[in-house]
Scaffold this motif. Structure first.
Motif, PDB file in Angstrom:
ATOM      1  N   VAL A  10       0.614  -1.133   0.183  1.00 32.31           N
ATOM      2  CA  VAL A  10      -0.199   0.035  -0.185  1.00 32.31           C
ATOM      3  C   VAL A  10       1.147   1.309  -0.228  1.00 32.31           C
ATOM      4  N   SER A  11       0.453   2.294  -0.212  1.00 33.63           N
ATOM      5  CA  SER A  11       0.929   3.346  -0.583  1.00 33.63           C
ATOM      6  C   SER A  11       0.658   4.593   0.301  1.00 33.63           C
ATOM      7  N   ASP A  12      -0.233   3.992   1.023  1.00 35.10           N
ATOM      8  CA  ASP A  12      -1.171   4.982   2.370  1.00 35.10           C
ATOM      9  C   ASP A  12      -1.039   3.823   3.139  1.00 35.10           C
ATOM     10  N   SER A  16      -5.555   3.297   3.807  1.00 31.02           N
ATOM     11  CA  SER A  16      -6.314   1.739   3.190  1.00 31.02           C
ATOM     12  C   SER A  16      -6.742   1.068   5.057  1.00 31.02           C
ATOM     13  N   LYS A  47       4.678   0.791   0.373  1.00 34.01           N
ATOM     14  CA  LYS A  47       5.344   0.255  -0.732  1.00 34.01           C
ATOM     15  C   LYS A  47       6.502   0.972  -0.334  1.00 34.01           C
ATOM     16  N   PHE A  63       0.293   0.154  -9.173  1.00 34.11           N
ATOM     17  CA  PHE A  63      -1.380  -0.261  -9.081  1.00 34.11           C
ATOM     18  C   PHE A  63      -1.578  -0.458  -9.949  1.00 34.11           C
ATOM     19  N   ASP A 112      -5.819   1.668  -3.610  1.00 32.69           N
ATOM     20  CA  ASP A 112      -4.222   1.658  -4.141  1.00 32.69           C
ATOM     21  C   ASP A 112      -4.773   0.459  -5.483  1.00 32.69           C
ATOM     22  N   LYS A 113      -5.529   0.671  -6.188  1.00 28.00           N
ATOM     23  CA  LYS A 113      -6.573  -0.109  -6.994  1.00 28.00           C
ATOM     24  C   LYS A 113      -6.433  -2.100  -7.619  1.00 28.00           C
ATOM     25  N   HIS A 114      -6.458  -2.313  -5.505  1.00 30.32           N
ATOM     26  CA  HIS A 114      -6.016  -3.154  -5.626  1.00 30.32           C
ATOM     27  C   HIS A 114      -7.635  -3.633  -5.098  1.00 30.32           C
TER      28      HIS A 114
END
Length: 155
Positions: A10-12, A16, A47, A63, A112-114
């Motif tokens: 995850v970026s954040d 998240s 990340k 992502f 994150d577009k998962h």
């Protein structure tokens, strides 16, 4: 050997954690800062730390590949749909679809577009068909499963 849990990058982390709690009701079980485990066994990893673990640059991460999903089932599917309809910013892969076996599902992206899929619990699908007037045998035909499977869902 045993599989422990899936981990997604995850970026954040805070964003998240908030998303998974607000949308799916998952709570933090263990929080190591850069690595967090949620109820249900999903682990989140930042990340930056993940890139160090695997010796890759952040620029090598992409992502939104649409090649995997986290799958959840919900007993109260209609209630879940009402809940997420009231949450702003849900980015849908698609709205509700009903698969050929009768299970209703919805797919959307996390921050994150998962891909997240939430499907109607299959036992609830069986009960929905039976409550609509179908017999056990008709439900088995409708769902393309055995009568024994339908009966096992009712135990």
């Amino acid at each position: 050997m045993r599989f422990l849990n899936p981990m997604i990058v995850v970026s954040d982390m805070e964003k998240s954690k908030q998303f998974y709690y607000e949308v799916l009701g998952l709570e933090v079980v263990v929080d190591f800062g850069a690595n967090v485990t949620l109820t249900g066994g999903i682990a989140l990893q930042t990340k930056d730390t993940w890139s160090n673990f695997i010796h890759k640059q952040n620029s090598e991460f992409f992502f939104g590949g649409n090649v995997a999903e986290l799958y959840f089932e919900e007993d109260d599917f209609d209630g879940f749909i009402q809940k997420i309809n009231n949450i702003e910013g849900i980015n849908y892969v698609h709205t509700i679809v009903e698969h050929s076996w009768g299970q209703r599902v919805i797919r959307f992206y996390d921050p994150d577009k998962h891909i997240i899929e939430v499907g109607e619990n299959i036992t609830m699908v069986v009960k929905r068909f039976l409550n609509s007037g179908l017999s056990i045998e008709e439900t088995a035909i409708r769902m393309d499963v055995s009568v024994d499977y339908i009966k096992s869902c009712l135990e």
